[in-house]
Design an enzyme around this catalytic site. Sequence first.
Site, PDB file in Angstrom:
ATOM      1  N   GLN A 156      71.574  52.405  47.695  1.00 25.21           N
ATOM      2  CA  GLN A 156      72.901  52.008  47.199  1.00 25.21           C
ATOM      3  C   GLN A 156      72.730  50.773  46.308  1.00 25.21           C
ATOM      4  O   GLN A 156      73.136  49.672  46.656  1.00 25.21           O
ATOM      5  CB  GLN A 156      73.827  51.713  48.369  1.00 25.21           C
ATOM      6  CG  GLN A 156      74.049  52.937  49.264  1.00 25.21           C
ATOM      7  CD  GLN A 156      75.036  52.644  50.377  1.00 25.21           C
ATOM      8  OE1 GLN A 156      76.093  52.090  50.143  1.00 25.21           O
ATOM      9  NE2 GLN A 156      74.673  53.025  51.596  1.00 25.21           N
ATOM     10  N   LYS A 180      65.487  67.547  39.356  1.00 32.81           N
ATOM     11  CA  LYS A 180      66.384  68.010  40.427  1.00 32.81           C
ATOM     12  C   LYS A 180      67.804  67.502  40.214  1.00 32.81           C
ATOM     13  O   LYS A 180      68.011  66.456  39.577  1.00 32.81           O
ATOM     14  CB  LYS A 180      65.834  67.566  41.790  1.00 32.81           C
ATOM     15  CG  LYS A 180      66.550  66.374  42.404  1.00 32.81           C
ATOM     16  CD  LYS A 180      66.026  65.884  43.705  1.00 32.81           C
ATOM     17  CE  LYS A 180      66.594  64.487  43.954  1.00 32.81           C
ATOM     18  NZ  LYS A 180      65.989  63.738  45.018  1.00 32.81           N
TER      19      LYS A 180
HETATM   20  C1  R5P Z   1      65.584  59.640  45.633  1.00 32.07           C
HETATM   21  O1  R5P Z   1      65.878  58.889  44.713  1.00 32.07           O
HETATM   22  C2  R5P Z   1      64.547  59.296  46.644  1.00 32.07           C
HETATM   23  O2  R5P Z   1      63.378  58.838  46.050  1.00 32.07           O
HETATM   24  C3  R5P Z   1      64.250  60.498  47.530  1.00 32.07           C
HETATM   25  O3  R5P Z   1      63.727  61.540  46.716  1.00 32.07           O
HETATM   26  C4  R5P Z   1      65.470  61.019  48.227  1.00 32.07           C
HETATM   27  O4  R5P Z   1      66.287  59.978  48.631  1.00 32.07           O
HETATM   28  C5  R5P Z   1      65.067  61.858  49.407  1.00 32.07           C
HETATM   29  O5  R5P Z   1      66.216  62.306  50.068  1.00 32.07           O
HETATM   30  P1  R5P Z   1      66.201  63.711  50.812  1.00 32.07           P
HETATM   31  O6  R5P Z   1      64.951  63.778  51.629  1.00 32.07           O
HETATM   32  O7  R5P Z   1      67.452  63.685  51.662  1.00 32.07           O
HETATM   33  O8  R5P Z   1      66.274  64.782  49.764  1.00 32.07           O
END
Ligand code: R5P
Length: 323
Positions: free
Chosen positions: A103, A198
């Site tokens: 955040q 993504k």
């Molecule tokens: C994103 O900016 C972070 O580096 C991670 O890729 C992300 O927060 C991972 O979140 P989740 O495992 O819920 O996809």
Amino acid sequence: MSKSHNNNNLVVLAGNSNLQLFKEICAHLNVPEGKTLVTKFPEGETHVQIQQNIRGRDVFIVQSTCTPPNDHLMELLILIDAARRASASRITAVLPFFGYARQDRKDKPRVPITAKLVANLVTVSGADRVLAMDLHAGQIQGFFDIPVDHLYSINVLSGYFRKKKLKNLVVVTPDVGGLKMARAYAKVLGAPFAIVDKRRESDRKTQVMNIVGEVKGQNVLLVDDLISTGGSLVEAAQALKKEGALDVYAAVVHAVLADPAIERIKNSNLKELVVTNSIPIPKKRQISKIKVLSVASLLAEAIMRIHSNESVSSLFARVGVEA
Ligand code: R5P
């Protein structure tokens, strides 16, 4: 740890977030584990007491603000306050994992910048310095109005994969935000890098749009700063396999592992996920696909250098992370 270092005046304390890492750090530093009582009053308020004299001492407080983040953050703030009121000469907040880091900007109308708020809280509590590791974004260092030493675990994680001697390796970031990190790993491992583009649909769901770069017939090392629900990594691994990648490994610094990450990893086509112990993984959530590497010696070395007023940047300058 060099024997020439003087650790007489050094005290290392911890909250409850990562006691195993705290013990390992103290063992590396060859200092006794600092004594604190960190409990809760019946109504749920956090209560701490430092149970040894720290007057005039150089105090390091080890605490990851991992799950449950609010309790662990509160423990950290109260420990800093207690150390200040107990006349420590200097207080360093050692944050192997800094929660709330995602955040860090106003990406929607009327949202807070909670990472800045938390940084303010750490400062106002009385910390003189911060020692952090693999912050979600390097700029978060600037959220603290006190000196920050920022370590990278790249040597620990990349060293593991270097030993594997994987042929035809390509380093891949699961989102464009991780480009710098992927480039650093690619440089250290002497491999090319590629990007998964993504889109985040919700807190728990992501969708892969494109893969930029060559992955067909290659072994892949996905690198990321943290894994939360596992959506980003697992979706990326699936898309990479579909593009013709061979084995897909992942190196991730902070194992947040919020539900349903463990189920997702178990059922994914990730061959192995390697993480650090910046966040402890409870026994019942440990699975064979997840390998944990310790960053205790890295943190201990940094603590000793800060204590002795030596350069900390030389700990990570070699690997060209900032390049
Ligand atoms: C994103 O900016 C972070 O580096 C991670 O890729 C992300 O927060 C991972 O979140 P989740 O495992 O819920 O996809």
